[in-house]
Design a protein around this motif. Structure first.
Motif, PDB file in Angstrom:
ATOM      1  N   SER A  23     -19.666  27.816  10.220  1.00  0.00           N
ATOM      2  CA  SER A  23     -21.112  27.886   9.981  1.00  0.00           C
ATOM      3  C   SER A  23     -21.302  28.423   8.571  1.00  0.00           C
ATOM      4  CB  SER A  23     -21.801  28.789  10.999  1.00  0.00           C
ATOM      5  OG  SER A  23     -21.316  30.105  10.876  1.00  0.00           O
ATOM      6  N   LEU A  24     -22.243  27.795   7.851  1.00  0.00           N
ATOM      7  CA  LEU A  24     -22.530  28.215   6.481  1.00  0.00           C
ATOM      8  C   LEU A  24     -23.981  28.658   6.420  1.00  0.00           C
ATOM      9  CD1 LEU A  24     -20.670  25.307   6.268  1.00  0.00           C
ATOM     10  CD2 LEU A  24     -20.458  26.248   3.990  1.00  0.00           C
ATOM     11  N   LYS A  25     -24.157  29.928   6.038  1.00  0.00           N
ATOM     12  CA  LYS A  25     -25.513  30.480   6.035  1.00  0.00           C
ATOM     13  C   LYS A  25     -26.150  30.239   4.676  1.00  0.00           C
ATOM     14  CE  LYS A  25     -27.866  34.745   6.962  1.00  0.00           C
ATOM     15  NZ  LYS A  25     -27.798  36.140   6.677  1.00  0.00           N
ATOM     16  N   GLU A  26     -27.311  29.544   4.711  1.00  0.00           N
ATOM     17  CA  GLU A  26     -28.015  29.275   3.456  1.00  0.00           C
ATOM     18  C   GLU A  26     -28.975  30.402   3.131  1.00  0.00           C
ATOM     19  OE1 GLU A  26     -29.083  25.192   1.843  1.00  0.00           O
ATOM     20  OE2 GLU A  26     -29.619  25.186   3.960  1.00  0.00           O
TER      21      GLU A  26
ATOM     22  N   GLY B  69     -18.983  34.417  -8.457  1.00  0.00           N
ATOM     23  CA  GLY B  69     -17.937  35.063  -7.658  1.00  0.00           C
ATOM     24  C   GLY B  69     -18.206  35.065  -6.159  1.00  0.00           C
ATOM     25  N   ALA B  70     -19.246  34.344  -5.716  1.00  0.00           N
ATOM     26  CA  ALA B  70     -19.564  34.340  -4.271  1.00  0.00           C
ATOM     27  C   ALA B  70     -18.373  33.834  -3.447  1.00  0.00           C
ATOM     28  CB  ALA B  70     -20.786  33.470  -4.010  1.00  0.00           C
ATOM     29  N   GLY B  71     -17.683  32.835  -3.973  1.00  0.00           N
ATOM     30  CA  GLY B  71     -16.547  32.249  -3.246  1.00  0.00           C
ATOM     31  C   GLY B  71     -15.453  33.269  -2.962  1.00  0.00           C
ATOM     32  N   PHE B  72     -15.271  34.204  -3.880  1.00  0.00           N
ATOM     33  CA  PHE B  72     -14.255  35.248  -3.648  1.00  0.00           C
ATOM     34  C   PHE B  72     -14.621  36.062  -2.412  1.00  0.00           C
ATOM     35  CE2 PHE B  72     -13.799  35.218  -8.522  1.00  0.00           C
ATOM     36  CZ  PHE B  72     -12.798  34.254  -8.474  1.00  0.00           C
ATOM     37  N   ARG B  73     -15.905  36.338  -2.269  1.00  0.00           N
ATOM     38  CA  ARG B  73     -16.350  37.125  -1.093  1.00  0.00           C
ATOM     39  C   ARG B  73     -16.116  36.331   0.200  1.00  0.00           C
ATOM     40  NH1 ARG B  73     -20.548  38.138  -4.555  1.00  0.00           N
ATOM     41  NH2 ARG B  73     -22.056  36.848  -3.440  1.00  0.00           N
ATOM     42  N   PHE B  74     -16.403  35.017   0.150  1.00  0.00           N
ATOM     43  CA  PHE B  74     -16.185  34.189   1.350  1.00  0.00           C
ATOM     44  C   PHE B  74     -14.697  34.213   1.714  1.00  0.00           C
ATOM     45  CE2 PHE B  74     -19.718  31.218  -0.491  1.00  0.00           C
ATOM     46  CZ  PHE B  74     -20.666  32.191  -0.236  1.00  0.00           C
ATOM     47  N   ALA B  75     -13.848  34.057   0.705  1.00  0.00           N
ATOM     48  CA  ALA B  75     -12.395  34.026   0.954  1.00  0.00           C
ATOM     49  C   ALA B  75     -11.926  35.379   1.492  1.00  0.00           C
ATOM     50  CB  ALA B  75     -11.664  33.672  -0.338  1.00  0.00           C
ATOM     51  N   GLU B  76     -12.437  36.449   0.905  1.00  0.00           N
ATOM     52  CA  GLU B  76     -12.048  37.801   1.344  1.00  0.00           C
ATOM     53  C   GLU B  76     -12.432  38.037   2.794  1.00  0.00           C
ATOM     54  OE1 GLU B  76     -13.700  40.305  -1.712  1.00  0.00           O
ATOM     55  OE2 GLU B  76     -11.766  41.309  -1.949  1.00  0.00           O
ATOM     56  N   HIS B  77     -13.609  37.508   3.165  1.00  0.00           N
ATOM     57  CA  HIS B  77     -14.059  37.666   4.548  1.00  0.00           C
ATOM     58  C   HIS B  77     -13.024  37.089   5.519  1.00  0.00           C
ATOM     59  CE1 HIS B  77     -16.315  37.315   8.236  1.00  0.00           C
ATOM     60  NE2 HIS B  77     -15.951  36.045   8.255  1.00  0.00           N
TER      61      HIS B  77
ATOM     62  N   VAL C  11     -23.450  13.259   0.427  1.00  0.00           N
ATOM     63  CA  VAL C  11     -24.809  13.827   0.453  1.00  0.00           C
ATOM     64  C   VAL C  11     -24.818  15.073  -0.434  1.00  0.00           C
ATOM     65  CG1 VAL C  11     -26.647  14.764   1.911  1.00  0.00           C
ATOM     66  CG2 VAL C  11     -25.090  12.996   2.815  1.00  0.00           C
ATOM     67  N   LEU C  12     -25.504  14.949  -1.576  1.00  0.00           N
ATOM     68  CA  LEU C  12     -25.563  16.070  -2.524  1.00  0.00           C
ATOM     69  C   LEU C  12     -26.846  16.857  -2.295  1.00  0.00           C
ATOM     70  CD1 LEU C  12     -24.676  17.626  -5.134  1.00  0.00           C
ATOM     71  CD2 LEU C  12     -25.909  15.870  -6.434  1.00  0.00           C
ATOM     72  N   LYS C  13     -26.691  18.156  -2.090  1.00  0.00           N
ATOM     73  CA  LYS C  13     -27.887  18.999  -1.947  1.00  0.00           C
ATOM     74  C   LYS C  13     -27.828  20.073  -3.010  1.00  0.00           C
ATOM     75  CE  LYS C  13     -28.974  18.241   2.839  1.00  0.00           C
ATOM     76  NZ  LYS C  13     -29.352  18.799   4.106  1.00  0.00           N
ATOM     77  N   THR C  14     -28.764  20.010  -3.957  1.00  0.00           N
ATOM     78  CA  THR C  14     -28.791  21.015  -5.020  1.00  0.00           C
ATOM     79  C   THR C  14     -29.813  22.091  -4.660  1.00  0.00           C
ATOM     80  OG1 THR C  14     -30.429  19.768  -6.247  1.00  0.00           O
ATOM     81  CG2 THR C  14     -28.121  19.319  -6.767  1.00  0.00           C
ATOM     82  N   GLY C  15     -29.713  23.221  -5.329  1.00  0.00           N
ATOM     83  CA  GLY C  15     -30.617  24.335  -5.019  1.00  0.00           C
ATOM     84  C   GLY C  15     -30.330  24.924  -3.645  1.00  0.00           C
ATOM     85  N   HIS C  16     -29.107  24.718  -3.144  1.00  0.00           N
ATOM     86  CA  HIS C  16     -28.714  25.242  -1.831  1.00  0.00           C
ATOM     87  C   HIS C  16     -27.614  26.271  -2.026  1.00  0.00           C
ATOM     88  CE1 HIS C  16     -30.593  22.494   1.248  1.00  0.00           C
ATOM     89  NE2 HIS C  16     -30.983  21.972   0.100  1.00  0.00           N
ATOM     90  N   ARG C  17     -27.998  27.515  -2.072  1.00  0.00           N
ATOM     91  CA  ARG C  17     -26.999  28.571  -2.263  1.00  0.00           C
ATOM     92  C   ARG C  17     -26.460  29.037  -0.914  1.00  0.00           C
ATOM     93  NH1 ARG C  17     -24.909  32.592  -5.338  1.00  0.00           N
ATOM     94  NH2 ARG C  17     -24.606  34.506  -4.146  1.00  0.00           N
ATOM     95  N   ILE C  18     -25.147  29.047  -0.788  1.00  0.00           N
ATOM     96  CA  ILE C  18     -24.536  29.524   0.452  1.00  0.00           C
ATOM     97  C   ILE C  18     -24.333  31.041   0.350  1.00  0.00           C
ATOM     98  CG2 ILE C  18     -22.434  29.369   1.878  1.00  0.00           C
ATOM     99  CD1 ILE C  18     -24.403  26.958   2.062  1.00  0.00           C
ATOM    100  N   GLU C  19     -24.780  31.731   1.379  1.00  0.00           N
ATOM    101  CA  GLU C  19     -24.709  33.205   1.375  1.00  0.00           C
ATOM    102  C   GLU C  19     -23.490  33.721   2.128  1.00  0.00           C
ATOM    103  OE1 GLU C  19     -26.724  34.991  -0.312  1.00  0.00           O
ATOM    104  OE2 GLU C  19     -28.360  33.605  -0.746  1.00  0.00           O
ATOM    105  N   GLY C  20     -23.004  32.921   3.072  1.00  0.00           N
ATOM    106  CA  GLY C  20     -21.849  33.391   3.854  1.00  0.00           C
ATOM    107  C   GLY C  20     -21.232  32.235   4.619  1.00  0.00           C
ATOM    108  N   VAL C  21     -19.942  32.318   4.890  1.00  0.00           N
ATOM    109  CA  VAL C  21     -19.242  31.275   5.666  1.00  0.00           C
ATOM    110  C   VAL C  21     -18.497  31.980   6.799  1.00  0.00           C
ATOM    111  CG1 VAL C  21     -17.610  29.347   5.577  1.00  0.00           C
ATOM    112  CG2 VAL C  21     -18.885  29.975   3.514  1.00  0.00           C
TER     113      VAL C  21
END
Ligand code: FAD
Length: 416
Positions: A148-151, A178-186, A130-140
């Protein structure tokens, strides 16, 4: 806040690594629900622009030594989990025939990255990802066994496993910010400091700038505190701002990583492949029988006239005087400068022009057999987000295909 059903695996980022992760996950467990999310409306921008839009998918020979960053044994294991041969076969199965060029690079026969992207999207769709485009993840976040993934402030997605395939920071307009770096750092992951790699070099040297557009073969060497650290050979392009072409791009990561106080310098060998001894024999022992220095060099080394004009003039070597009249001191100087000319590099162009990001999620905290986090069970990584960067030639895509495949396969296998 609205919450949806729980997906078995959510892959964040639908670039090369994310697409392979989602496809492989579904192949390995057709009944699992695999959600592939991307912040961009149109995915795969890097696949489309890569290789001058031709998409250099992989290379004939891919070795751990083609990569920089984390430990070689890690890279080796990941490449073995999905090899270039398996990559070529996989693409053939999904309808993309690849051809080998004399340089060792593989491209689609159509010479179009669009073929690669369309085939991957079609395969992902066929398998039921299931591909969902235009869905930016803000936090994991993780609570008990679930992620939980916050859109946005209204939507929350739930997943049993999460694969972060958000890329690095290069070419940010393609969606990698670089959003993924923030998720990993969290989650407590260490991010090895990042910098742009495979990016053009800057120089304010007016002589070199005046050669803008001239290309030749060169070997560039990077020196730190006067000691040679690395070299790169290939096509080399003079530009109005400095230098580009594969040799310049390949050496750029070393310059970018070096603090100014450690005196980073780059020198060019304009006669790559010849030994110092053979050049010495040629230049010191020959009299050139009345030929001008410029013609002698042009005949012997096939260097472009425009380059020789600038090279000889800037080094006060009198291009018009006869080669035979050159003093021994000047012959030695010529010899040295042909093999080691300072390029006067002042920096590298930033992420906007970089093909890849060096640095990223430390491999020390990721399992090489599965791509799973050592800190957070159920969290996986793949692609450029990790502290691995390859040289020019299809190596970065191979890293994305291999690490994506391994992460997707491991994530679904861990469900049962
Ligand atoms: C101009 C150029 C030419 C290149 N040519 C080649 C080549 O010929 N051969 C080669 O091997 N390599 C090439 N590369 C490098 C190669 O493209 C990358 O190494 C590779 O695409 C990295 O794949 P990835 O999936 O890890 O990251 P990306 O392709 O960057 O994908 C990451 C995705 O994650 C999405 N994303 C990021 N954050 C979020 C978020 N918070 N929520 C949802 N989605 C998010 C982004 O929108 C993006 O689609 C080139 C790169 C550039 C820039």
């Amino acid at each position: 806040m609205k919450t949806g059903p729980i997906a078995d695996v959510v892959v964040v980022g639908a670039g090369a690594a994310g697409l392979l992760a989602a496809i492989t996950a579904k192949q390995n467990n057709p009944s699992a629900t695999i959600l592939l999310l991307d912040s961009r409306q149109k995915i795969g921008a890097k696949i489309l622009v890569s290789g001058g839009t031709r998409c250099n998918v992989t290379n004939e020979r891919v070795l751990p030594s083609d990569y920089q960053g984390g430990p070689r044994h890690f890279v080796k294991h990941v490449l073995e989990a999905f090899t270039p041969t398996q990559t070529i076969n996989f693409f053939r199965e999904i309808g993309v025939e690849l051809i080998l060029e004399p340089t060792g690079k593989y491209f689609p026969v159509t010479h179009s990255g669009k073929t690669v992207l369309e085939a991957l999207m079609k395969e992902s769709d066929r398998l039921g990802v299931v591909l969902k485009t235009g869905h930016r993840i803000e936090g994991v976040r993780k609570k008990d066994a679930l992620f939980s993934l916050k859109e946005n402030s209204e939507n929350l997605l739930w997943a049993r496993r999460v694969i972060l395939a958000t890329g690095g920071l290069s070419l940010p307009e393609t969606g990698s910010d670089g959003a993924g770096f923030r998720f990993a750092e969290h989650f407590g992951h260490t991010i090895i400091p990042t910098y742009p790699a495979l990016t053009p070099l800057l120089s304010e040297d007016k002589d070199w700038q005046s050669l803008s557009g001239v290309t030749l073969e060169a070997e560039l060497s990077f020196f730190r505190n006067g000691k040679k650290q690395a070299s790169a050979r290939g096509s080399f392009l003079f530009t109005h701002f400095g230098f580009s072409g594969p040799a310049a791009l390949d050496i750029s990561r070393h310059f970018a990583a070096c603090p100014a106080q450690e005196k980073p310098e780059i020198f060019a060998n304009f006669i790559p492949g010849s030994t110092e001894e053979s050049l010495q024999n040629l230049i010191l022992s020959r009299n050139g029988s009345g030929q001008s220095l410029k013609h002698f060099l042009s005949d012997e080394f096939l260097l472009p006239d425009s380059f020789l004009d600038v090279f000889l003039q800037r080094n006060n070597l009198g291009q018009l005087s006869a080669f035979s009249k050159l003093s021994l001191v000047n012959k030695r100087k010529l010899l040295r400068l042909l093999r080691e000319s300072p390029l006067n590099v002042t920096g590298v162009t930033g992420y906007k022009k970089a093909e890849v990001t060096a640095g990223g999620v430390s491999l020390e905290e990721v399992r090489f057999s599965t791509m799973q986090s050592k800190l957070v069970p159920g969290l996986y990584f793949s692609g450029e987000i990790l502290d691995v960067d390859g040289r020019i030639g299809g190596f970065n895509f191979q890293w994305a295909w291999s690490s994506g495949t391994l992460a997707g396969r491991s994530a679904v296998r861990s469900l049962s």
